[in-house]
Motif scaffolding. Structure first.
Motif, short mmCIF file in Angstrom:
data_model
loop_
_atom_site.label_atom_id
_atom_site.label_comp_id
_atom_site.label_asym_id
_atom_site.label_seq_id
_atom_site.Cartn_x
_atom_site.Cartn_y
_atom_site.Cartn_z
N LYS A 180 -14.31 -75.34 35.03
CA LYS A 180 -13.78 -76.72 34.98
C LYS A 180 -12.39 -76.74 34.35
O LYS A 180 -11.50 -77.43 34.84
N GLU A 183 -9.89 -75.28 36.83
CA GLU A 183 -9.63 -76.22 37.92
C GLU A 183 -8.58 -77.26 37.54
O GLU A 183 -7.79 -77.69 38.39
N SER A 184 -8.52 -77.62 36.28
CA SER A 184 -7.55 -78.64 35.85
C SER A 184 -6.11 -78.15 35.96
O SER A 184 -5.18 -78.95 35.90
#
Length: 187
Positions: A180, A183-184
């Motif tokens: 996560k 992904e940012s």
């Protein structure tokens, strides 16, 4: 994007890459230089590799980045910084600083190769990392991690382009958290 995952052994670099590729199957993965060289030359794995084998892997990693300079959507298992950190660790044992060694002659080539990356994901040793493994030499692993931190955090080597490219981020935590967070940063 062109991404490299970096850090000392048993940090979950390959696991992070596998998780990433499952989610982003359009990305191509370039495996660790050691394994490529092992296939080509029967390089033997050692928990404390020699300076010569590290320089060979460093040169391979530099060439690997240069050859993939025009490719998009690629993720590398390790980058030149990894072999520089391990070389620094080997030199420290002989009380030689990295800047006073033959390794420093490669700094301009490393800088040029790193310029072909958009993002380096550094996985430092931290209390948040939950990778389970059997540690054969924890002292060496911690020493290598300190060298990685000196390069990434303290910038003791002149290897990073001055304008902040590639972006370097640190990730830790569980597998899902790492993905996560990574992904940012995707463009």
């Amino acid at each position: 994007m062109r991404i490299a995952v970096s850090g000392t052994h048993f940090m979950g670099k390959t696991t992070l890459i596998e998780d990433f590729i499952k989610k982003y199957p359009d990305y191509k993965c370039e495996i660790e230089p050691y394994y490529k060289l092992q296939d080509e030359k029967s390089m033997e794995l050692s928990l404390e590799p020699s300076l010569d084998s590290l320089l060979e892997q460093l040169d391979y990693s530099i060439n690997q980045l240069n050859e993939c300079a025009n490719e998009r959507d690629i993720i590398f298992d390790r980058c030149p910084v990894d072999f520089l950190a391990y070389a620094m660790c080997a030199l420290d044992q002989d009380f030689i600083t990295i800047n006073d060694s033959e390794v420093s002659e490669r700094f301009p080539e490393i800088k040029e190769a790193l310029n072909h990356l958009d993002l380096i994901v550094f996985l430092p040793i931290s209390k948040e990392n939950s990778i389970e493994y059997t540690e054969e030499n924890p002292t060496y692993r911690k020493a290598a991690d300190k060298c990685f931190k000196k390069i990434y955090r303290d910038e003791i080597c002149d290897i990073f382009p001055k304008y902040g490219h590639p972006k370097v981020i640190e990730l830790s935590g569980k597998r899902i958290t790492r993905i996560k967070n990574l992904e940012s940063y995707l463009i």
